[in-house]
Write a protein that holds these residues in place. Structure first.
Motif, PDB file in Angstrom:
ATOM      1  N   ASP A   1      -5.127  -0.843  -0.205  1.00  0.00           N
ATOM      2  CA  ASP A   1      -4.694   0.115  -1.011  1.00  0.00           C
ATOM      3  C   ASP A   1      -5.258   1.230  -1.528  1.00  0.00           C
ATOM      4  O   ASP A   1      -5.043   2.264  -1.417  1.00  0.00           O
TER       5      ASP A   1
ATOM      6  N   SER B   1       0.904  -1.327  -0.080  1.00  0.00           N
ATOM      7  CA  SER B   1       0.034   0.081   0.058  1.00  0.00           C
ATOM      8  C   SER B   1       0.725   1.247   0.081  1.00  0.00           C
ATOM      9  O   SER B   1       0.550   2.288  -0.668  1.00  0.00           O
ATOM     10  N   TYR B   2       1.977   1.282   0.427  1.00  0.00           N
ATOM     11  CA  TYR B   2       2.871   2.374   0.731  1.00  0.00           C
ATOM     12  C   TYR B   2       3.381   2.705  -0.926  1.00  0.00           C
ATOM     13  O   TYR B   2       3.235   3.999  -1.258  1.00  0.00           O
ATOM     14  N   HIS B   3       3.782   1.764  -1.582  1.00  0.00           N
ATOM     15  CA  HIS B   3       4.170   2.013  -2.786  1.00  0.00           C
ATOM     16  C   HIS B   3       3.073   2.478  -3.565  1.00  0.00           C
ATOM     17  O   HIS B   3       3.289   3.573  -4.605  1.00  0.00           O
TER      18      HIS B   3
ATOM     19  N   ALA C   1      -5.074   3.625   1.547  1.00  0.00           N
ATOM     20  CA  ALA C   1      -3.968   4.351   1.679  1.00  0.00           C
ATOM     21  C   ALA C   1      -3.754   5.520   0.759  1.00  0.00           C
ATOM     22  O   ALA C   1      -3.257   6.520   0.883  1.00  0.00           O
TER      23      ALA C   1
END
Length: 230
Positions: free
Chosen positions: A50, A25-27, A53
């Motif tokens: 995702d 999810s960060y990416h 985020a």
């Protein structure tokens, strides 16, 4: 219907599956920020994690889906009613789901699934693979018809992108038709709009650097092979 996403705009699909380098999810949130900086007017995202985020990272409309494998079933884009509800509750402004005629894991047919989603006020993007499926999904009340699955069902195999399908559906329907699937160049995106696409969704050509890299390598290898013949 007033569209959630601006007409003639670009939506970037920020997705990475578990086996891909950018999974997580960060990416995907960072990728969504980059897409917004480039001028994208919407994001297409996979999985509740995702979606949450990305909603926290950018102020763009999110088309949400959930790719899930159910044993014995071919469809994998938001296959069940509960999957669609979960995507909506995660914050998706639009819920995308498989709108083909194939069996659904929860035993509901497409019409009943869409009726229940509309009763909850959920905006639906119908991912279709053929002209007939697009017409049917529109009749069932889909808010958007997308060519996402054209070329990805056993009965719709063939070269991508399917811009002629976009044109046929746009000429027939009043529901917004979305061009998605295999669009790999800015020129193809432009032609999609000229063929009547309400907006265009591009994924791998922007957000999967391993595939973009492989295209360069392939072209360079062909150059080497041509030199051998000199």
């Amino acid at each position: 219907m007033i569209s959630i996403i601006a007409p003639k705009s670009l939506v970037v699909s920020c997705q990475a599956l578990s086996h891909e380098p950018l999974h997580g999810s960060y990416h995907m949130a960072v990728m969504a920020r980059a897409a917004r900086e480039g001028g994208a007017k919407g994001i297409r995202s996979n999985s509740p994690e995702d979606i949450r985020a990305i909603r926290a990272a950018v102020d763009l409309p999110v088309i949400g889906l959930w790719k899930r494998d159910y044993e014995g079933f071919e469809m994998y884009i938001t296959p069940t009613l509960q999957d669609a509800i979960d995507v909506h509750e995660a914050g998706a402004h639009i819920v995308a789901l498989d709108a083909t005629d194939r069996p659904r894991p929860d035993g509901l047919d497409l019409k009943e699934t869409m009726i229940q989603l509309k009763q909850r006020g959920i905006v639906i993007m119908a991912d279709i693979s053929t002209y007939e499926e697009g017409i049917q999904a529109a009749e069932y009340g889909a808010d958007y018809i997308s060519t996402t699955l054209a070329g990805y069902t056993p009965y719709s195999e063939g070269p991508l992108p399917r811009l002629e399908l976009v044109k046929r559906l746009s000429e027939k329907l009043t529901v917004p038709v979305i061009a998605e699937g295999g669009i790999s160049t800015p020129e193809q995106a432009r032609i999609a709009l000229e063929h009547g696409a309400y907006f265009v969704v591009v994924g791998s050509a922007i957000t999967r650097p391993q595939l973009i890299t492989a295209q360069y390598i392939s072209a360079m290898e062909k150059s080497g092979e041509s030199r051998k013949g000199l």
